[in-house]
Design an enzyme around this catalytic site. Structure first.
Site, mmCIF file in Angstrom:
data_model
loop_
_atom_site.group_PDB
_atom_site.id
_atom_site.type_symbol
_atom_site.label_atom_id
_atom_site.label_comp_id
_atom_site.label_asym_id
_atom_site.label_seq_id
_atom_site.Cartn_x
_atom_site.Cartn_y
_atom_site.Cartn_z
ATOM 1 N N ASP A 208 -23.437 -14.956 5.079
ATOM 2 C CA ASP A 208 -22.371 -14.401 4.255
ATOM 3 C C ASP A 208 -21.083 -14.507 5.083
ATOM 4 O O ASP A 208 -20.956 -13.878 6.138
ATOM 5 C CB ASP A 208 -22.685 -12.935 3.913
ATOM 6 C CG ASP A 208 -21.620 -12.321 3.000
ATOM 7 O OD1 ASP A 208 -20.483 -12.835 2.961
ATOM 8 O OD2 ASP A 208 -21.926 -11.313 2.335
ATOM 9 N N TYR A 233 -11.673 -13.534 -2.403
ATOM 10 C CA TYR A 233 -10.557 -12.610 -2.678
ATOM 11 C C TYR A 233 -10.115 -11.842 -1.439
ATOM 12 O O TYR A 233 -9.265 -10.983 -1.521
ATOM 13 C CB TYR A 233 -10.918 -11.627 -3.803
ATOM 14 C CG TYR A 233 -12.280 -10.970 -3.677
ATOM 15 C CD1 TYR A 233 -12.510 -9.985 -2.733
ATOM 16 C CD2 TYR A 233 -13.330 -11.350 -4.509
ATOM 17 C CE1 TYR A 233 -13.746 -9.391 -2.612
ATOM 18 C CE2 TYR A 233 -14.579 -10.747 -4.395
ATOM 19 C CZ TYR A 233 -14.786 -9.770 -3.445
ATOM 20 O OH TYR A 233 -16.010 -9.178 -3.320
HETATM 21 C C1 LIG Z 1 -19.835 -9.027 3.343
HETATM 22 C C2 LIG Z 1 -19.670 -8.889 1.867
HETATM 23 N N1 LIG Z 1 -20.525 -9.526 1.056
HETATM 24 C C3 LIG Z 1 -20.419 -9.415 -0.298
HETATM 25 C C4 LIG Z 1 -19.413 -8.655 -0.849
HETATM 26 C C5 LIG Z 1 -19.290 -8.414 -2.343
HETATM 27 O O1 LIG Z 1 -19.567 -9.435 -3.107
HETATM 28 P P1 LIG Z 1 -19.203 -9.474 -4.667
HETATM 29 O O2 LIG Z 1 -17.964 -10.295 -4.758
HETATM 30 O O3 LIG Z 1 -20.377 -10.060 -5.292
HETATM 31 O O4 LIG Z 1 -18.915 -8.085 -5.133
HETATM 32 C C6 LIG Z 1 -18.502 -7.999 -0.040
HETATM 33 C C7 LIG Z 1 -17.432 -7.189 -0.669
HETATM 34 O O5 LIG Z 1 -16.597 -6.604 -0.073
HETATM 35 C C8 LIG Z 1 -18.643 -8.107 1.345
HETATM 36 O O6 LIG Z 1 -17.805 -7.458 2.153
#
Ligand SMILES: Cc1ncc(COP(=O)(O)O)c(C=O)c1O
Length: 423
Positions: A208, A233
């Site tokens: 991630d 974003y």
């Molecule tokens: C490390 C991480 N993964 C995933 C997400 C969230 O993903 P999504 O755009 O599906 O809400 C965030 C949201 O802040 C995040 O910090």
């Protein structure tokens, strides 16, 4: 009032701004309130000034005038924008990155695909302290398939130790899921080391990159990364809910099948064939029609990002967080704060977390009374996010100075009841 010797006065921060080669990029962003100190680009990046007119054009010329004919142009945007992100921010090749869905959905799709590709292996490894959506999605996948999810214990301030990962890697591990930069502490992992350790054990790694893309020089190809997802974003400034990216290493693409068999992943999509037969390329990881207007906003955002090599952004980001840590040491530690991020900048992303028992109140009071936006993460963290495209050194100085004054004046102690669900 706590008396501390201030060795970094504001003039020092002003001097750092004057010498900053990236200082001109700040004016490429819309600023409604010049007094606002925005230290939360790790949550939502600011609005690039050019986005509004560009979206106007896409709406009026594309949607308004072109109507459905505009799909001839739009149909490739997921890949075109993906290629730009791949080249500038991720160290990946053309055809390895696409935009689609949310980070959560992409994580589900790629994790499921990786698990299906290793039917003999029954274990998933993940950081016990990872962002909730990642933990929940893996819990769901493990439950649905009768697999074992092993949460790896990581240090709340320093992140996951490589030895903890190495000890857990065995012949039953199908997949390792990790954030390159921790959303809580900002701790930064060594991608190449993790990939190499997992490859030796025969496991795939799904990264991630939400808190890394756009601020850390990510080298997916050079470190032989398998899979990755990430939000657009945050440091990519695509706007609230802009579609996420997903990366699948070229040679793995045809071996993996994702679980959502939608028509955007289908070979000869407009033949409307009877059976699902996925494409051979990155598009096989798409599912349905992308949120076009949200995706469009990434165009002008990448125009801004591409004006600075990520190595330069990283350089500035390190200096910004170094300033934050230094000021926190001088001003905030004597006032009951604790550094909850790695002290070594090489092991840290672009935000600094400060622990304080009243962090929630402080975050709210900073917004409502001091015109400083950072955020709170339960149970006790204030996250100070720096975005090298537009955060100035004086922003960091002023933001922490206002925090110090807030604490001294006890401005957080008589706040009205919290009404927002969002921290
Ligand atoms: C490390 C991480 N993964 C995933 C997400 C969230 O993903 P999504 O755009 O599906 O809400 C965030 C949201 O802040 C995040 O910090």
């Amino acid at each position: 009032m706590v008396a501390t010797a201030v060795t970094v006065n504001r003039a020092v921060a002003e001097g750092m701004d004057a010498a900053d080669p990236l200082r001109g990029l700040r004016r490429l962003f819309f600023r409604a309130d010049p007094q606002l100190i925005y230290l939360d680009g790790n949550s939502l990046g600011p609005l690039p000034a050019a986005t509004r007119d560009y979206l106007d054009d896409v709406m009026l010329d594309g949607w308004g005038a072109g109507l459905v004919r505009s799909w001839e142009t739009w149909i490739d945007w997921s890949r075109r924008l993906g290629d730009r992100i791949a080249a500038h921010a991720l160290g990946a090749a053309p055809g390895e990155v696409a935009l689609s869905d949310s980070t959560s959905v992409n994580l589900y799709k790629l994790a499921a695909a990786a698990l299906d590709a290793a039917p003999g292996r029954r274990t998933i490894l993940a950081d016990a302290d990872d962002f909730p959506t990642n933990r929940y999605i893996l819990q769901g996948l493990a439950d649905q398939r009768g697999l074992t999810l092993i949460p790896l214990r990581s240090d709340p301030s320093l992140g996951l130790g490589l030895d903890t990962l190495r000890d857990a890697l065995g012949s039953d591990v199908a997949l390792v899921v990790l954030s390159l930069v921790s959303y809580r502490s900002g701790a930064l992992l060594d991608m190449a080391e993790v990939n190499a350790a997992a490859a030796r054990a025969g496991a795939l790694v799904l990264w991630d990159l939400s808190h890394a893309a756009g601020v850390i020089p990510v080298r997916l190809n050079a470190s032989r990364a398998d899979l990755a997802v990430g939000a657009t974003y945050k440091y990519l400034n695509g706007g609230p809910g802009s579609p996420a990216f997903l990366y699948v290493r070229g040679e793995l693409q045809h071996q993996l099948r994702q679980p959502i068999w939608g028509w955007f992943g289908q070979r000869d999509q407009f033949q409307m064939g009877e059976r699902y037969s996925p494409r051979d390329d990155i598009d096989r990881f798409l599912a349905g029609t992308p949120p076009l207007l949200s995706m469009a906003a990434l165009g002008p955002a990448l125009d801004v990002l591409e004006q600075a090599p990520v190595t330069e952004l990283r350089d500035k980001s390190v200096r910004l967080t170094e300033l934050a840590v230094r000021l926190a040491d001088e001003w905030l530690m004597p006032r009951g704060f604790r550094l909850a991020s790695p002290r070594d900048p090489a092991r840290r992303g672009s935000h600094v977390s400060l622990a304080h028992p009243q962090a929630s109140l402080l975050s709210r009071a900073l917004r409502s009374r001091m015109n400083v936006v950072c955020d709170f993460r339960a149970p006790d963290l204030l996250r100070i996010g720096t975005t090298p495209l537009y955060t100035s050194f004086t922003d960091v100085w002023d933001g922490l100075d206002r925090l110090r004054r807030l604490v001294d004046d006890r401005g957080h102690e008589n706040l009205p009841e919290a009404t927002s669900r969002v921290t």
